[in-house]
Design an enzyme around this catalytic site. Structure first.
Site: not given
Ligand code: ARG
Length: 281
Positions: A29, A97, A144, A173, A175, A261, A267
């Site tokens: 990202n 991931r 994503r 994302h 959130d 990150a 998160c």
């Protein structure tokens, strides 16, 4: 400090993962750059301060064991979407991931939850991209997660779903740009959504708090709600004032090492018993 909790609920329970193996080892990202490493000691302190703050606000924090080689396992929001005892597991878009999912699955199973996988072919990044506001499941897609995954989840759960296309890579994302506070109140950052998404949010949620460009980039929307308490990164004074104005209590804690990150307070947590704003069908 007293230990408030939402009325009618048992103690809020949150999953976190200690940052023993956290670091910037790949770039998936726009916040991540291997040339901007995180500081291990500072990351540990910031994580611990968040842990202590959540505990002081009445949350029980459960821990996922950290794993070498999985630096983003700390971002437990992505492990799954919780619905009662069911944990709908993530299917990560990036190979970097994907190794997290077996760890997540094992943990949920050992702890007596019911892990469920999505049908193959759909990507989905857990509570990072799926948030209940009331009975409605709001889902971020494109960067994503896939819209089809959200539809499948909503059919399994039997709830309405509102798919929201994410249009800014920095807010990859849901959130990172949207945070339900109560069943009728949420924080959002409009430019992260297309016109349809902005309109859908305005139509669905009676009270929306808009954050500025500057505070969005401080991850203002990436907040953890515990009853009337809202925990977020530092550097969001305007949002904090707005939260106080509507009767909520903001608590800021420095999370700069995790912003490297692309993650912040929310998160780093997964609410196992359902977020305060969620009404599970
Ligand atoms: N580096 C992680 C990633 O890019 C950060 C995840 C942040 N999590 C979140 N729920 N927004 O996947």
């Amino acid at each position: 400090m007293s230990a408030p909790s939402a009325p009618g609920r048992s103690q809020p329970t949150i999953l976190m993962c200690p940052p023993d193996y956290y670091g910037i080892e790949y770039e998936i990202n726009p916040w991540m750059s291997r040339s901007r490493a995180s500081d291990d000691e500072r990351a540990r302190q910031q994580w611990k301060a968040l842990f202590n703050l959540l505990t002081s606000l009445g949350a029980t924090v459960r821990l996922m064991p950290p794993e070498k080689g999985l630096p983003d396992l700390v971002f437990t929001a992505n492990a799954a979407l919780m619905w009662n005892q069911v944990a709908f597991l993530a299917r990560f878009r990036h190979a970097a991931r994907q190794g997290e999912t077996p760890c997540d699955e094992a943990w949920f199973r050992e702890q007596g939850y019911e892990p469920r996988s999505l049908p193959a072919g759909w990507d989905f990044e857990g509570a990072g991209d799926a948030l209940f506001c009331g009975e409605t499941l709001f889902g971020g897609y494109l960067i994503r997660s896939d819209a089809g995954a959200l539809q499948w989840l909503a059919a399994q759960i039997g709830c309405p779903a509102i798919p929201l296309q994410l249009v800014d890579d920095r807010y990859y994302h849901l959130d990172t740009c949207f945070c339900p506070l109560t069943t009728d109140t949420a924080i959002y950052y409009p430019p992260a959504f297309d016109d349809y998404g902005q309109r859908a949010l305005r139509e669905q949620i009676p009270r929306l708090i808009t954050v500025t460009d500057e505070e969005a980039a401080r991850f203002a929307c990436n907040a953890v709600v515990i009853g009337s308490h809202v925990v977020l990164n530092t550097g969001c004074p305007q949002l904090e004032a707005e939260l106080a104005r509507i009767g909520l209590t903001p608590h800021s804690t420095e999370l700069g090492e995790f912003i490297k990150a692309g993650g912040s307070a929310k998160c780093l947590t997964l609410r196992l018993d359902g977020e305060d704003a969620a009404v599970w069908p």
